[in-house]
Design an enzyme around this catalytic site. Structure first.
Site, short mmCIF file in Angstrom:
data_model
loop_
_atom_site.label_atom_id
_atom_site.label_comp_id
_atom_site.label_asym_id
_atom_site.label_seq_id
_atom_site.Cartn_x
_atom_site.Cartn_y
_atom_site.Cartn_z
N GLU A 136 0.83 -1.20 0.00
CA GLU A 136 0.00 0.00 0.00
C GLU A 136 0.87 1.25 0.00
OE1 GLU A 136 -3.99 -1.75 2.13
OE2 GLU A 136 -2.48 -0.94 3.46
N CYS B 9 3.54 8.59 0.78
CA CYS B 9 4.09 7.68 1.79
C CYS B 9 4.20 6.32 1.11
CB CYS B 9 3.14 7.63 2.98
SG CYS B 9 3.62 6.42 4.21
N CYS C 206 6.74 -6.70 6.79
CA CYS C 206 7.86 -6.03 7.47
C CYS C 206 8.72 -7.04 8.19
CB CYS C 206 7.33 -4.99 8.46
SG CYS C 206 8.65 -3.94 9.14
N CYS D 283 7.24 -4.55 15.68
CA CYS D 283 6.69 -3.55 16.59
C CYS D 283 5.26 -3.96 16.98
CB CYS D 283 6.66 -2.18 15.93
SG CYS D 283 8.28 -1.64 15.34
N CYS E 134 2.06 -2.02 15.56
CA CYS E 134 1.95 -1.74 14.13
C CYS E 134 1.28 -2.89 13.39
CB CYS E 134 3.33 -1.48 13.55
SG CYS E 134 3.28 -1.11 11.79
N GLY F 44 7.06 -1.80 5.78
CA GLY F 44 8.43 -2.27 5.71
C GLY F 44 9.44 -1.40 6.42
N SER G 154 12.44 6.79 6.96
CA SER G 154 12.12 6.55 8.36
C SER G 154 12.56 5.15 8.76
CB SER G 154 10.60 6.69 8.55
OG SER G 154 10.26 6.40 9.88
N CYS H 290 -0.54 6.06 9.80
CA CYS H 290 0.68 5.39 10.28
C CYS H 290 0.34 4.10 11.00
CB CYS H 290 1.39 6.26 11.31
SG CYS H 290 2.24 7.66 10.66
#
Ligand code: SAH
Length: 346
Positions: free
Chosen positions: A94, A107, A114, A118, A121, A165, A197, A339
Site C-alpha cells: 500500500e 508515503c 515487514c 513492533c 503496528c 516495511g 524513516s 501510520c
C-alpha cells in the site's frame, strides 16, 4: 515464459547500452530505452513509440517490465488517497497520498510486510514476504505523482518512506529507487524533500552517513528507556539505545542534517515523567526535532492513546529545553491509511 525473462529495470544504463552493442545496435539505443523505462515510466515495450518494431520485439523476447498496477484506490474524507498496489507476482503493498494546503506527500512502502515486530503496528503482523525492487518503489511514487496532478492539480512535493516495511532492511533497493527519484533521468526531485524513516537499525544509519546521502532521516523512537523500547519493539534488543545514539551522532557529524524522532505517547507505557525526562535527555545528544504522532488503534487492547495532558506534558518539557516539537494528526484513518495501519485489509 515470462518467468525466466529478466526484469529490464534491474539493468543499469551502462548494462543496457552494452546489451544493444552486443546485439549489433548502437549504444545510444540503450539511453533511449532507459529514458522510456524511467523518466517516461513505460509499462510495456509496445508503448515505446519512437522505437522500431524490430527492437521492441527483440526487447520483448528478452525482458519483462515488472511494472506495478494500482489495484484499488480509496479516498478518505480528509482527501488522503490510499493505493493498493499489485506487484507482478500478485503480492500487494500500500502507498498513501497525503495532501495538505501547501504540499502533497507520498508515503511509500519498501517491503511486502515487514521484517520487524513492533507490537503496535499492523504491518508487523504480515511478516516480511519480500523486498520491493527499485522499480516497484519508484512506480508507487509515479502513481501518486499522477494522482496528485489529477486530484490536486499539482505535482507531488514530498516523499516519506513510512509505508510498509523497514527501508534500512532493504537498503540497496531503497537507495537505487531514491537515485532514480532524484536523478534528472527519473523524476528529478530534490533529496531534501525525501525522508527515510527507520525504527533504528544503527549499523545501516552509519552506512547511510558514509554513503553521504542528502535526504532526511526520521527515527521511530517511541521510548528513550531501553526496557520500555525492548518491550514494545522487541527487535530493538539487538539494537540497543546506546548504539542508536552512537549511530545518530555519527550521522549528524557526517551529514549535518537534523534528525526527526517519531514518538507516540501511550497510556501506561510512556506517559510518565521518567519517560519524558529520558526523551528530553536523548534529544540533547544530536540536533533533532520531535514529531508526536497520534496513535492509530489497530484492534489491540494493549495500546491506547495517552491523555491529552500527557501530550501537553511532553510538549512543555521539550519546549522548555528548546527542542522543536510538533503534534502530527492522523490522516486517512477512515480508510486505514494512517501510520501503522497499512495491512492490506481491503
Ligand atoms: N519501519 C519504518 C517505517 C515505517 S514508518 C519505521 O519504523 O520508521 C511508520 C511510522 O508509524 C513509524 O514511526 C511507526 O513507529 C509508526 N507507527 C506504527 N504503528 C503505528 C500506530 N498504530 N499508530 C501510530 N503510529 C504508528
Amino acid at each position: 515464459m515470462q518467468a525466466d525473462k529478466k526484469d529490464i529495470r534491474a539493468l543499469s544504463k551502462e548494462q543496457l547500452r552494452d546489451f544493444f552493442v552486443t546485439n549489433g545496435d548502437k549504444a545510444f539505443r540503450g539511453n533511449q530505452i532507459y529514458e522510456w523505462l524511467w523518466s517516461k515510466s513505460a509499462h510495456s515495450f509496445e508503448n515505446m513509440t519512437n522505437v522500431s518494431k524490430e527492437t521492441r520485439a527483440m526487447l520483448e523476447a528478452n525482458f519483462v517490465i515488472n511494472h506495478v498496477k494500482v489495484d484499488t484506490m480509496q479516498r478518505s474524507e480528509d482527501g488522503t488517497v490510499k493505493n493498493a498496489v499489485r506487484l507482478h507476482d500478485d503480492l500487494i503493498v500500500e502507498s498513501v497520498l497525503i495532501p495538505t494546503k501547501t504540499r502533497t506527500t507520498a508515503c511509500v512502502s519498501s517491503q511486502v510486510g515487514c521484517s520487524l515486530d513492533c507490537n503496535f503496528c499492523a504491518t508487523a503482523r504480515l511478516k516480511r514476504m519480500r523486498n520491493l525492487t527499485p522499480g516497484e518503489i519508484y512506480d508507487q511514487v509515479v502513481a501518486i505523482d499522477n494522482e496528485s496532478k489529477l486530484y490536486y492539480d499539482r505535482p507531488l512535493s514530498n516523499i516519506v518512506f513510512m509505508g510498509m516495511g523497514e527501508p534500512l532492511m532493504n537498503y540497496p533497493n531503497v537507495m537505487k529507487a531514491i537515485d532514480m527519484i532524484t536523478s534528472n533521468e527519473g523524476l528529478g526531485m530534490s533529496p531534501k524533500r525525501i525522508t527515510v524513516s527507520t525504527s533504528g537499525v544503527s549499523k545501516m544509519i552509519k552506512k547511510m552517513a558514509d554513503d553521504d546521502v542528502k535526504f532526511n532521516l526520521a527515527v521511530s523512537l517511541h521510548s528513550a528507556i531501553e526496557a520500555t523500547r525492548n518491550e514494545i519493539m522487541p527487535f530493538t534488543k539487538s539494537f540497543p539505545l546506546t548504539e542508536l545514539r552512537e549511530a545518530l551522532e555519527y550521522w549528524y557529524a557526517k551529514t549535518k542534517n537534523k534528525i526527526t524522532y517519531e514518538y507516540v505517547v501511550w497510556k501506561d507505557i510512556n506517559d510518565d515523567k521518567a519517560s519524558i525526562d529520558a526523551l528530553v535527555k536523548f534529544c540533547k545528544y544530536v540536533p533533532c526535532k520531535v514529531n508526536l504522532i497520534e496513535y492509530n488503534a489497530i484492534d489491540d487492547g494493549d495500546f491506547q492513546q495517552a491523555s491529552e495532558q500527557a501530550t501537553k506534558d511532553y510538549i512543555t518539557a521539550l519546549e522548555r529545553n528548546n527542542i522543536v516539537v510538533k503534534v502530527r494528526k492522523s490522516r486517512g484513518k477512515d480508510i486505514d491509511a494512517a501510520c501503522g495501519q497499512l495491512a492490506n485489509k481491503s
